[in-house]
Design a protein around this motif. Structure first.
Motif, short mmCIF file in Angstrom:
data_model
loop_
_atom_site.label_atom_id
_atom_site.label_comp_id
_atom_site.label_asym_id
_atom_site.label_seq_id
_atom_site.Cartn_x
_atom_site.Cartn_y
_atom_site.Cartn_z
N ARG A 21 0.82 -1.21 0.00
CA ARG A 21 0.00 0.00 0.00
C ARG A 21 0.86 1.26 0.00
O ARG A 21 0.59 2.20 -0.74
CB ARG A 21 -0.92 0.03 1.23
CG ARG A 21 -2.14 -0.83 1.09
CD ARG A 21 -3.01 -0.68 2.31
NE ARG A 21 -4.31 -1.26 2.08
CZ ARG A 21 -5.11 -1.66 3.05
NH1 ARG A 21 -4.76 -1.52 4.31
NH2 ARG A 21 -6.28 -2.19 2.77
N PHE A 22 1.88 1.28 0.84
CA PHE A 22 2.75 2.46 0.90
C PHE A 22 3.42 2.70 -0.44
O PHE A 22 3.40 3.83 -0.95
CB PHE A 22 3.80 2.31 2.00
CG PHE A 22 4.78 3.45 2.01
CD1 PHE A 22 4.43 4.67 2.55
CD2 PHE A 22 6.03 3.32 1.43
CE1 PHE A 22 5.31 5.74 2.53
CE2 PHE A 22 6.91 4.37 1.40
CZ PHE A 22 6.56 5.59 1.95
N LEU A 23 4.00 1.66 -1.02
CA LEU A 23 4.71 1.82 -2.30
C LEU A 23 3.75 2.25 -3.40
O LEU A 23 4.08 3.12 -4.21
CB LEU A 23 5.42 0.52 -2.66
CG LEU A 23 6.61 0.16 -1.78
CD1 LEU A 23 7.06 -1.27 -2.03
CD2 LEU A 23 7.76 1.14 -1.96
N LEU A 24 2.57 1.67 -3.44
CA LEU A 24 1.58 2.04 -4.45
C LEU A 24 1.14 3.49 -4.27
O LEU A 24 0.95 4.21 -5.26
CB LEU A 24 0.39 1.09 -4.40
CG LEU A 24 0.68 -0.31 -4.95
CD1 LEU A 24 -0.36 -1.32 -4.50
CD2 LEU A 24 0.79 -0.28 -6.47
N GLY A 41 -4.93 -10.47 3.76
CA GLY A 41 -4.78 -9.14 3.18
C GLY A 41 -4.99 -9.07 1.69
O GLY A 41 -5.09 -7.97 1.13
N LEU A 42 -5.07 -10.21 1.01
CA LEU A 42 -5.21 -10.21 -0.45
C LEU A 42 -6.49 -9.51 -0.89
O LEU A 42 -6.47 -8.70 -1.81
CB LEU A 42 -5.17 -11.64 -1.00
CG LEU A 42 -5.31 -11.78 -2.51
CD1 LEU A 42 -4.18 -11.05 -3.23
CD2 LEU A 42 -5.34 -13.25 -2.91
N ASP A 43 -7.60 -9.81 -0.22
CA ASP A 43 -8.88 -9.18 -0.59
C ASP A 43 -8.81 -7.66 -0.46
O ASP A 43 -9.31 -6.93 -1.31
CB ASP A 43 -10.02 -9.72 0.27
CG ASP A 43 -10.30 -11.20 -0.01
OD1 ASP A 43 -9.90 -11.68 -1.08
OD2 ASP A 43 -10.92 -11.85 0.86
N HIS A 44 -8.17 -7.18 0.63
CA HIS A 44 -8.04 -5.74 0.85
C HIS A 44 -7.17 -5.09 -0.23
O HIS A 44 -7.50 -4.02 -0.74
CB HIS A 44 -7.46 -5.44 2.23
CG HIS A 44 -8.33 -5.88 3.35
ND1 HIS A 44 -9.56 -5.33 3.62
CD2 HIS A 44 -8.14 -6.84 4.29
CE1 HIS A 44 -10.09 -5.92 4.67
NE2 HIS A 44 -9.26 -6.85 5.09
N LEU A 45 -6.08 -5.75 -0.58
CA LEU A 45 -5.18 -5.22 -1.60
C LEU A 45 -5.90 -5.10 -2.93
O LEU A 45 -5.85 -4.05 -3.58
CB LEU A 45 -3.94 -6.11 -1.74
CG LEU A 45 -2.95 -5.69 -2.82
CD1 LEU A 45 -2.27 -4.37 -2.45
CD2 LEU A 45 -1.91 -6.77 -3.05
N LEU A 46 -6.59 -6.15 -3.33
CA LEU A 46 -7.26 -6.15 -4.64
C LEU A 46 -8.46 -5.20 -4.65
O LEU A 46 -8.79 -4.64 -5.70
CB LEU A 46 -7.68 -7.56 -5.02
CG LEU A 46 -6.51 -8.51 -5.32
CD1 LEU A 46 -7.01 -9.93 -5.59
CD2 LEU A 46 -5.66 -8.00 -6.47
N ALA A 47 -9.10 -4.99 -3.51
CA ALA A 47 -10.21 -4.03 -3.44
C ALA A 47 -9.71 -2.61 -3.65
O ALA A 47 -10.33 -1.81 -4.36
CB ALA A 47 -10.93 -4.15 -2.10
N ASP A 48 -8.55 -2.30 -3.06
CA ASP A 48 -7.99 -0.95 -3.16
C ASP A 48 -7.19 -0.74 -4.45
O ASP A 48 -7.13 0.37 -4.98
CB ASP A 48 -7.09 -0.66 -1.96
CG ASP A 48 -7.84 -0.59 -0.65
OD1 ASP A 48 -9.09 -0.41 -0.67
OD2 ASP A 48 -7.20 -0.72 0.42
N TYR A 49 -6.54 -1.79 -4.94
CA TYR A 49 -5.65 -1.70 -6.11
C TYR A 49 -5.92 -2.88 -7.04
O TYR A 49 -5.10 -3.81 -7.15
CB TYR A 49 -4.19 -1.68 -5.67
CG TYR A 49 -3.86 -0.55 -4.74
CD1 TYR A 49 -3.60 0.73 -5.23
CD2 TYR A 49 -3.85 -0.74 -3.35
CE1 TYR A 49 -3.33 1.78 -4.38
CE2 TYR A 49 -3.57 0.32 -2.50
CZ TYR A 49 -3.32 1.57 -3.01
OH TYR A 49 -3.05 2.61 -2.16
#
Length: 191
Positions: A21-24, A41-49
């Motif tokens: 998240r920080f790098l993105l 955390g995969l679901d959260h990552l793909l939801a945001d990015y």
């Protein structure tokens, strides 16, 4: 985002998610690989990015060998064959603490790092040191292996230039230290 010359976060979970998240948010090209099919955390990552490149169910050797740099989560061994192969081919490997230290230096933050590591009582001592610094009237953030990933400190929405922190008290595991090269701690202890 291009799959070449990007940072590859190896191992998702709490720390890997905070690094990605920080790098993105910094507009760095990022990909993620994890040995687990459904890492935390995969679901959260793909939801945001939703456009981020993700490879799960085994570490993606090709993705790692083509990386500019690996950001290896604590607990993922650098001796794991895919990671070792990428490192042996010249891809540098760092962790969350190294990213944090680089950003502190780049931002010109005057906050001092207090680094606490060892085999026993790290969380207790880290908490007590944070409390002592706070009681002495200084601003302090306690993070690291104690629960709050250090990159989440940087995800708070405000730049470090606009927030004054006197001390960052960091509990550090041996895995985190293994991928840290520029810690430059003001105080450090091994318990």
């Amino acid at each position: 985002m291009s799959q070449s010359k990007q940072k590859v976060v190896v191992g998702l979970g709490k720390t890997g998610l905070s690094c990605a998240r920080f790098l993105l948010q910094q507009r760095v090209s990022v990909a993620v690989t994890d040995s687990r099919v459904q890492p935390p955390g995969l679901d959260h990552l793909l939801a945001d990015y939703p456009d981020v490149t993700v490879s799960v169910g085994g570490f993606d050797v090709d993705l790692m060998e083509g990386a500019e740099e690996l950001v290896v989560s604590p607990g993922v061994s650098l001796k794991e064959s895919a990671i070792k192969k990428a490192i042996d081919s010249g891809v540098p490997a760092v962790g969350d603490i190294e990213l944090f230290c680089r950003y502190l230096q780049k931002s010109g933050s005057r906050g001092h790092i207090v680094a606490i590591t060892g085999s026993n009582a790290k969380s207790t001592v880290t908490t007590l040191v944070g409390d002592m610094i706070r009681q002495a009237g200084y601003s302090v953030i306690v993070a690291g292996n104690i629960g709050l990933p250090v990159m989440d400190v940087l995800l708070g929405g405000k730049s470090l230039e606009s927030v004054h922190v006197d001390f960052y008290v960091l509990e550090l595991s041996s895995f985190q230290l293994e991928t840290t090269h520029t810690l430059n701690a003001f105080v450090a202890t091994i318990l």
